[in-house]
Design a protein around this motif. Structure first.
Motif, short mmCIF file in Angstrom:
data_model
loop_
_atom_site.label_atom_id
_atom_site.label_comp_id
_atom_site.label_asym_id
_atom_site.label_seq_id
_atom_site.Cartn_x
_atom_site.Cartn_y
_atom_site.Cartn_z
N ALA A 69 1.43 14.13 -8.93
CA ALA A 69 2.30 15.30 -9.08
C ALA A 69 2.62 15.54 -10.55
N ALA A 70 2.90 14.45 -11.26
CA ALA A 70 3.19 14.57 -12.69
C ALA A 70 1.98 15.09 -13.44
N ALA A 72 1.23 6.56 -6.65
CA ALA A 72 0.08 7.40 -6.97
C ALA A 72 0.40 8.87 -6.75
N ALA A 73 1.15 9.15 -5.67
CA ALA A 73 1.53 10.53 -5.37
C ALA A 73 2.42 11.08 -6.48
N ALA A 79 0.83 -1.21 0.00
CA ALA A 79 0.00 0.00 0.00
C ALA A 79 0.86 1.25 0.00
N ALA A 80 1.94 1.22 0.78
CA ALA A 80 2.85 2.37 0.83
C ALA A 80 3.49 2.60 -0.53
N THR A 129 -10.52 11.05 -9.59
CA THR A 129 -9.51 11.43 -8.60
C THR A 129 -8.54 12.48 -9.15
N ASP A 130 -8.67 12.80 -10.45
CA ASP A 130 -7.82 13.84 -11.03
C ASP A 130 -8.20 15.20 -10.45
N ARG A 131 -7.21 16.04 -10.19
CA ARG A 131 -7.51 17.39 -9.72
C ARG A 131 -8.03 18.25 -10.87
N VAL A 132 -8.93 19.15 -10.51
CA VAL A 132 -9.62 19.97 -11.52
C VAL A 132 -9.07 21.39 -11.49
#
Length: 372
Positions: free
Chosen positions: A195-196, A190-191, A183-184, A279-282
């Protein structure tokens, strides 16, 4: 004193009679005593036999339950221990316990029959009192049931179960450790991907095909007082982030004039990648040349409207373009999305940008409320 021969004979007979009578009394007393002792021994054997039957029956039931529990533990632990030694030991204990149970049950049947037979008098019991003692002794001598053997078997299974459970706990701890590491690693990946994606989104021209909401351009306020500043030190970025943590503000100088002409009061729009994930930032694009206007009541309605789009994306993802079709009849494409963003603004502020609607149905307001 001298007696005549006849008198001496009579005296001898008298003595003989007394002796015979005395002997008869002694013999009679011994018989009765022996008979009572034999009956007492018989009763004691029946009582102790019944107690033994009860004890063995109870402990046999305990062992049956222990065997069932051990078998369940053995089955459940299959493939869930780091070392098979504890399971193998428990399996051996189960086999031994089953053998013990089978033997003790067979002996219990014999003991029950023997004890039951003592309750029925035998023909010789009355004539020969020792027969009762012998029958009682035979029952005692033939009894091979063992409460201790049953108890020891139960305890052996209990110890085996504990060892297997400890092995299961060790196995589960190892699985948890592996899962935590995985999970880590996934979270880190995922982080990095997020960020990318953020860097890529910020580098885009925001003119990608599809996914852009229709720019919101509310009507200018009638008077300056109607659009009084909300609060001193207001930050559009902080306000939007508080409402929609999955969004971020992108400033574009002169964007409103390019979209609507030189006389536009204010505007804003949100962009999503319809091929992406919820989950993508808008990104929410605002005009940096009109920064101060975003802090008044009209500007706040624009910010809430655009934040509502980010919340819509968070909830519905790529299905955002069809999620509201049934709720907003007569509208197609992105218009139901815009309409419901104004409804969400009404839920939050009590008024909207008015760019799409100032009136929402109770059903629309209820759905819009789920965004916040």
């Amino acid at each position: 004193m001298k007696f005549s021969p006849r008198v001496q004979m009579i005296a001898a007979l008298a003595v003989s009679t007394v002796l015979v009578s005395s002997t008869a009394v002694v013999v009679g007393t011994n018989y009765v005593t022996t008979q009572q002792s034999a009956q007492s021994a018989l009763f004691d054997t029946v009582a102790s036999g019944n107690e033994k039957v009860t004890a063995v029956t109870q402990r046999a039931a305990d062992l049956e339950l222990a065997i069932t529990n051990a078998q369940n533990i053995l089955k459940d632990s299959s493939g869930k221990v780091l070392d098979e030694a504890s399971r193998q030991a428990l399996e051996k204990s189960i086999t031994q316990a089953q053998q013990t149970l089978k033997l003790q049950k067979a002996q219990l049947v014999k003991l029950k029959a023997s004890v039951s037979s003592l309750k029925t008098p035998a023909p010789l019991d009355v004539l020969w009192p020792y027969g009762q003692q012998l029958r009682a002794q035979e029952v005692q001598d033939s009894d091979t049931t063992s409460v201790d053997a049953l108890v020891k078997a139960v305890m052996a299974l209990g110890g085996g179960i504990q060892n297997v459970q400890a092995a299961q706990a060790a196995w589960q701890a190892e699985q948890d450790r592996i899962a935590a590491e995985q999970a880590a690693a996934e979270a880190a990946a995922a982080a990095q991907a997020a960020a990318a994606a953020r860097r890529a989104a910020q580098a885009q021209t925001l003119e990608q095909t599809g996914g852009s909401t229709t720019p919101t351009a509310p009507a200018p306020p009638v008077t300056a007082a109607a659009a009084a500043p909300v609060t001193q030190g207001f930050s559009a970025e902080a306000y939007v982030t508080a409402l929609a943590p999955n969004s971020y503000v992108v400033w574009d100088n002169g964007m409103c004039a390019r979209q609507f002409g030189a006389n536009v009061y204010l505007c804003g729009f949100a962009t999503v990648n319809l091929n992406g994930s919820n989950t993508d930032r808008v990104p929410i694009t605002l005009d940096s040349s009109l920064t101060e206007r975003y802090s008044n009541s009209v500007g706040v309605s624009v910010l809430v409207h655009e934040a509502a789009h980010a919340r819509q994306w968070w909830k519905y993802g790529p299905s955002i373009m069809t999620a509201y079709n049934a709720l907003v009849p007569g509208q197609t494409g992105s218009m139901p999305v815009e309409w419901m963003a104004d409804c969400a603004t009404i839920v939050k502020l009590g008024y909207s940008t008015g760019a799409y609607t100032r009136n929402c149905t109770a059903e629309q307001l209820a759905e819009a409320a789920t965004l916040w």
